[in-house]
Design an enzyme around this catalytic site. Sequence first.
Site, PDB file in Angstrom:
ATOM      1  N   THR A   1      12.160   2.346   6.614  1.00 33.04           N
ATOM      2  CA  THR A   1      11.117   1.880   5.702  1.00 33.04           C
ATOM      3  C   THR A   1      11.754   1.528   4.350  1.00 33.04           C
ATOM      4  O   THR A   1      12.710   2.156   3.924  1.00 33.04           O
ATOM      5  CB  THR A   1      10.028   2.956   5.499  1.00 33.04           C
ATOM      6  OG1 THR A   1      10.664   4.218   5.368  1.00 33.04           O
ATOM      7  CG2 THR A   1       9.093   3.023   6.667  1.00 33.04           C
TER       8      THR A   1
ATOM      9  N   SER B   1       1.636   0.706  -3.906  1.00 31.26           N
ATOM     10  CA  SER B   1       0.941  -0.542  -3.629  1.00 31.26           C
ATOM     11  C   SER B   1      -0.577  -0.402  -3.641  1.00 31.26           C
ATOM     12  O   SER B   1      -1.145   0.002  -4.647  1.00 31.26           O
ATOM     13  CB  SER B   1       1.435  -1.110  -2.304  1.00 31.26           C
ATOM     14  OG  SER B   1       0.990  -2.436  -2.158  1.00 31.26           O
ATOM     15  N   HIS B   2      -1.215  -0.695  -2.511  1.00 30.45           N
ATOM     16  CA  HIS B   2      -2.672  -0.703  -2.441  1.00 30.45           C
ATOM     17  C   HIS B   2      -3.247   0.691  -2.186  1.00 30.45           C
ATOM     18  O   HIS B   2      -4.464   0.848  -2.113  1.00 30.45           O
ATOM     19  CB  HIS B   2      -3.107  -1.644  -1.323  1.00 30.45           C
ATOM     20  CG  HIS B   2      -2.421  -1.318  -0.038  1.00 30.45           C
ATOM     21  ND1 HIS B   2      -1.100  -1.635   0.170  1.00 30.45           N
ATOM     22  CD2 HIS B   2      -2.842  -0.672   1.051  1.00 30.45           C
ATOM     23  CE1 HIS B   2      -0.746  -1.201   1.366  1.00 30.45           C
ATOM     24  NE2 HIS B   2      -1.778  -0.608   1.931  1.00 30.45           N
TER      25      HIS B   2
ATOM     26  N   ASP C   1      -3.795  -6.325  -5.883  1.00 30.33           N
ATOM     27  CA  ASP C   1      -3.722  -4.898  -5.537  1.00 30.33           C
ATOM     28  C   ASP C   1      -2.985  -4.086  -6.606  1.00 30.33           C
ATOM     29  O   ASP C   1      -2.672  -4.588  -7.686  1.00 30.33           O
ATOM     30  CB  ASP C   1      -3.070  -4.704  -4.163  1.00 30.33           C
ATOM     31  CG  ASP C   1      -1.567  -4.956  -4.190  1.00 30.33           C
ATOM     32  OD1 ASP C   1      -1.124  -5.767  -5.024  1.00 30.33           O
ATOM     33  OD2 ASP C   1      -0.846  -4.340  -3.383  1.00 30.33           O
TER      34      ASP C   1
ATOM     35  N   ASP D   1       0.031  -2.969  -7.178  1.00 27.09           N
ATOM     36  CA  ASP D   1       1.302  -3.426  -7.752  1.00 27.09           C
ATOM     37  C   ASP D   1       1.374  -4.945  -7.899  1.00 27.09           C
ATOM     38  O   ASP D   1       2.435  -5.486  -8.213  1.00 27.09           O
ATOM     39  CB  ASP D   1       2.483  -2.902  -6.935  1.00 27.09           C
ATOM     40  CG  ASP D   1       2.479  -3.403  -5.504  1.00 27.09           C
ATOM     41  OD1 ASP D   1       1.384  -3.666  -4.971  1.00 27.09           O
ATOM     42  OD2 ASP D   1       3.564  -3.528  -4.908  1.00 27.09           O
TER      43      ASP D   1
ATOM     44  N   ASP E   1       1.119  -7.519  -5.741  1.00 25.91           N
ATOM     45  CA  ASP E   1       1.735  -8.443  -4.793  1.00 25.91           C
ATOM     46  C   ASP E   1       0.744  -8.999  -3.766  1.00 25.91           C
ATOM     47  O   ASP E   1       1.074  -9.914  -3.033  1.00 25.91           O
ATOM     48  CB  ASP E   1       2.970  -7.831  -4.110  1.00 25.91           C
ATOM     49  CG  ASP E   1       2.691  -6.543  -3.380  1.00 25.91           C
ATOM     50  OD1 ASP E   1       1.520  -6.102  -3.366  1.00 25.91           O
ATOM     51  OD2 ASP E   1       3.641  -5.960  -2.832  1.00 25.91           O
ATOM     52  N   ARG E   2      -0.479  -8.452  -3.723  1.00 23.95           N
ATOM     53  CA  ARG E   2      -1.459  -8.961  -2.762  1.00 23.95           C
ATOM     54  C   ARG E   2      -2.517  -9.810  -3.465  1.00 23.95           C
ATOM     55  O   ARG E   2      -2.708  -9.687  -4.675  1.00 23.95           O
ATOM     56  CB  ARG E   2      -2.180  -7.802  -2.069  1.00 23.95           C
ATOM     57  CG  ARG E   2      -1.275  -6.976  -1.220  1.00 23.95           C
ATOM     58  CD  ARG E   2      -2.100  -6.007  -0.417  1.00 23.95           C
ATOM     59  NE  ARG E   2      -1.219  -5.235   0.450  1.00 23.95           N
ATOM     60  CZ  ARG E   2      -1.619  -4.613   1.548  1.00 23.95           C
ATOM     61  NH1 ARG E   2      -2.885  -4.649   1.904  1.00 23.95           N
ATOM     62  NH2 ARG E   2      -0.762  -3.935   2.285  1.00 23.95           N
TER      63      ARG E   2
ATOM     64  N   THR F   1       5.932  -7.430  10.838  1.00 20.01           N
ATOM     65  CA  THR F   1       5.157  -7.069   9.653  1.00 20.01           C
ATOM     66  C   THR F   1       6.073  -6.532   8.551  1.00 20.01           C
ATOM     67  O   THR F   1       6.942  -5.715   8.820  1.00 20.01           O
ATOM     68  CB  THR F   1       4.117  -6.004  10.044  1.00 20.01           C
ATOM     69  OG1 THR F   1       3.217  -6.596  10.963  1.00 20.01           O
ATOM     70  CG2 THR F   1       3.365  -5.487   8.840  1.00 20.01           C
TER      71      THR F   1
ATOM     72  N   GLU G   1      -1.264 -11.437   7.090  1.00 17.21           N
ATOM     73  CA  GLU G   1      -2.716 -11.300   7.183  1.00 17.21           C
ATOM     74  C   GLU G   1      -3.255 -10.243   6.234  1.00 17.21           C
ATOM     75  O   GLU G   1      -4.442 -10.205   5.959  1.00 17.21           O
ATOM     76  CB  GLU G   1      -3.135 -10.986   8.624  1.00 17.21           C
ATOM     77  CG  GLU G   1      -2.400  -9.828   9.306  1.00 17.21           C
ATOM     78  CD  GLU G   1      -2.624  -8.485   8.694  1.00 17.21           C
ATOM     79  OE1 GLU G   1      -3.773  -8.221   8.309  1.00 17.21           O
ATOM     80  OE2 GLU G   1      -1.661  -7.711   8.593  1.00 17.21           O
ATOM     81  N   SER G   2      -2.377  -9.366   5.757  1.00 17.49           N
ATOM     82  CA  SER G   2      -2.795  -8.265   4.892  1.00 17.49           C
ATOM     83  C   SER G   2      -2.896  -8.689   3.430  1.00 17.49           C
ATOM     84  O   SER G   2      -2.682  -7.874   2.541  1.00 17.49           O
ATOM     85  CB  SER G   2      -1.797  -7.124   5.032  1.00 17.49           C
ATOM     86  OG  SER G   2      -0.480  -7.590   4.791  1.00 17.49           O
TER      87      SER G   2
ATOM     88  N   LYS H   1       5.921 -10.777  -2.024  1.00 16.78           N
ATOM     89  CA  LYS H   1       4.663 -11.492  -2.056  1.00 16.78           C
ATOM     90  C   LYS H   1       4.122 -11.415  -3.481  1.00 16.78           C
ATOM     91  O   LYS H   1       4.521 -10.543  -4.242  1.00 16.78           O
ATOM     92  CB  LYS H   1       3.688 -10.929  -1.032  1.00 16.78           C
ATOM     93  CG  LYS H   1       3.443  -9.429  -1.084  1.00 16.78           C
ATOM     94  CD  LYS H   1       2.646  -9.011   0.139  1.00 16.78           C
ATOM     95  CE  LYS H   1       2.281  -7.530   0.124  1.00 16.78           C
ATOM     96  NZ  LYS H   1       3.327  -6.699   0.765  1.00 16.78           N
TER      97      LYS H   1
HETATM   98  C1  VG1 Z   1       0.854  -2.984   5.388  1.00 15.47           C
HETATM   99  C2  VG1 Z   1       0.532  -4.400   5.813  1.00 15.47           C
HETATM  100  C3  VG1 Z   1       1.796  -5.237   5.778  1.00 15.47           C
HETATM  101  C4  VG1 Z   1       2.424  -5.147   4.381  1.00 15.47           C
HETATM  102  C5  VG1 Z   1       2.645  -3.706   3.994  1.00 15.47           C
HETATM  103  C6  VG1 Z   1       3.139  -3.553   2.581  1.00 15.47           C
HETATM  104  O1  VG1 Z   1       1.774  -2.417   6.293  1.00 15.47           O
HETATM  105  O2  VG1 Z   1      -0.051  -4.433   7.094  1.00 15.47           O
HETATM  106  O3  VG1 Z   1       1.481  -6.559   6.125  1.00 15.47           O
HETATM  107  O4  VG1 Z   1       3.639  -5.832   4.357  1.00 15.47           O
HETATM  108  O5  VG1 Z   1       1.425  -2.986   4.094  1.00 15.47           O
HETATM  109  O6  VG1 Z   1       2.254  -4.141   1.662  1.00 15.47           O
HETATM  110  P1  VG1 Z   1       1.303  -1.440   7.477  1.00 15.47           P
HETATM  111  O7  VG1 Z   1       2.574  -0.971   8.113  1.00 15.47           O
HETATM  112  O8  VG1 Z   1       0.521  -0.340   6.832  1.00 15.47           O
HETATM  113  O9  VG1 Z   1       0.457  -2.256   8.376  1.00 15.47           O
HETATM  114  V1  VG1 Z   1       2.115  -3.568   0.062  1.00 15.47           V
HETATM  115  O10 VG1 Z   1       1.015  -4.461  -0.743  1.00 15.47           O
HETATM  116  O11 VG1 Z   1       2.154  -2.019   0.305  1.00 15.47           O
HETATM  117  O12 VG1 Z   1       3.692  -3.866  -0.603  1.00 15.47           O
HETATM  118 CO    CO Z   2       1.180  -4.207  -2.891  1.00 18.11          CO
END
Ligand code: VG1
Ligand code: CO
Length: 543
Positions: free
Chosen positions: A18, A113-114, A277, A279, A281-282, A344, A364-365, A376
């Site tokens: 990770t 992140s989110h 979101d 941080d 990036d979304r 992903t 898609e996220s 992103k």
């Molecule tokens: C999720 C999303 C993935 C994204 C990741 C990090 O991962 O599905 O598309 O790249 O979060 O995004 P997972 O393994 O929980 O499905 V962020 O905004 O945390 O940098």
């Molecule tokens: Co993020």
Amino acid sequence: MTITTHQTTPIEGQKPGTSGLRKKTRTFMEPHYLENFVQCIFDGIGGVAGKTLVLGGDGRYFNDRAAQVILRMAAAQGAARMIVGQGGLLSTPAASNLIRKRGTDGGIILSASHNPGGPEEDFGIKFNTPNGGPAPEEVTNRIFEATRTIERYIILEAHDVDLETLGEHDLGGMTVEVVDPVTDYAALMAELFDFDAISGLFAGGFTMRFDAMHAITGPYARRIIEETLGAPAGTVMNATPSPDFGGGHPDPNPVWAKELMDIMMGKDAPDFGAASDGDGDRNMILGRGAYVTPSDSLAVLAAQAHLAPGYSAGLAGVARSMPTSAAVDRVAAKKGIACYETPTGWKYFGSLLDAGRATLCGEESAGTGSDHVREKDGLWAVLLWLNILAVKQIPVARMLAEHWAEYGRNYYSRHDYEAVDAGRANEMLDRLRAMLPDLPGKSFGPLTVSAADEFAYTDPVDGSYAAGQGLRILFEGGSRIVMRLSGTGTVGATLRVYLERYEPDPDKQAEDAQAALAEVIAAAEAIAHIAEYTGRDAPDVKT
Ligand code: VG1
Ligand code: CO
């Protein structure tokens, strides 16, 4: 000031592969926990002596304390310079930009992140490499190895550095350079987009709401959208970053950004709506009465990006994560450009972007981005939409309708079952994995399976290989089910079920996505017995 070496022991329960570490904030606050992991990053990248790193985070609870600890450890271990966002703040894409622009040896981003923030919620830390992107597996594996063998960490005993005052400060011989977190990023956006055209849009009465969700994009969006582009004050809502994101869940989707959703679906809705979101990036994109799925947003941006100055030469190629809908594939096919399907996670786009093989990437996220940085970028996606709308002068709903009429519509939804029992979730996927070879030819309701496999990926640039990236069931006619477990949750397991159906006929495209996907949803249940294994009769979140 003295340098202290603390004896310590390996960190339990780390996951290899990770890009960073996400845990409960309380765990990070346990004695030596953060220090241990930071030491593992430093050891994993071959030490920090003589190096320059970028440092910043999304402002969540513990961001300020963690930043001071990292600075003292870097100083004790001979780092030359740390470039830090004022107040310890940087959005993820702004950090990526600074790493690239200043040619540093990488950077450390503090964010989960989110995920929600606060003493009872989540904290995170990740390392980005000198290209500005999330560390690839080869680096994260070395960091992981360090967590198995760590015996000591080294830190300077010193007072806090003043991170509020811009300019250079000395910390035990290391330079701490405090920079405005927004300036360089805003300059990059001004290079890519036609700011005059977007200003003209606002001057002409175009209305917008941007929901920063009490997170890091508030200061960025205020500076760029309100102060530079001239949108009226108040266009940016929830604009002040707070340590617990106002008690919310800083995930820009219709469930967690309900306040904005209600505004955009209401009778006095503005022309355009967007959210980002924790941080930054979304992104979520909305029009008056219209929700744009991230997969459709990627496809529309790929089709229209040439309208923005930064992309006027066209796109070298596009890339999407495997579970993202195939809407962008249709655009790539029509334009005659390459389209890559990756696992992903943004780190898999890095080599394609570095090699100049993909210009636009998306997931898609709610992640969309380009080769301007190696993450992103939420606000970038919003500005590209604004630039396109400024040229086209049509509402978002019509942009979508015209796109679907031209390319067909990929109905799409993701169903998340959060914090389910990890053992049962794995049993469910093990059972499904074992069934895959026997599925082709079988019918579930009106749908007949054409192929089924577990996605694995060989990077076309560097040849690296990633297995076990999600179970796929494809149906005749282009419908599809994908299932995988989240790698970013911090409690139990989160099952993600991705559902897709293709409808080429413009006269049949107006249906609600959940209704249009009913047969695919029923097939997923019939094949995988989701209710039985998760103990849930409905998903927690549908996006
Ligand atoms: C999720 C999303 C993935 C994204 C990741 C990090 O991962 O599905 O598309 O790249 O979060 O995004 P997972 O393994 O929980 O499905 V962020 O905004 O945390 O940098
Ligand atoms: Co993020």
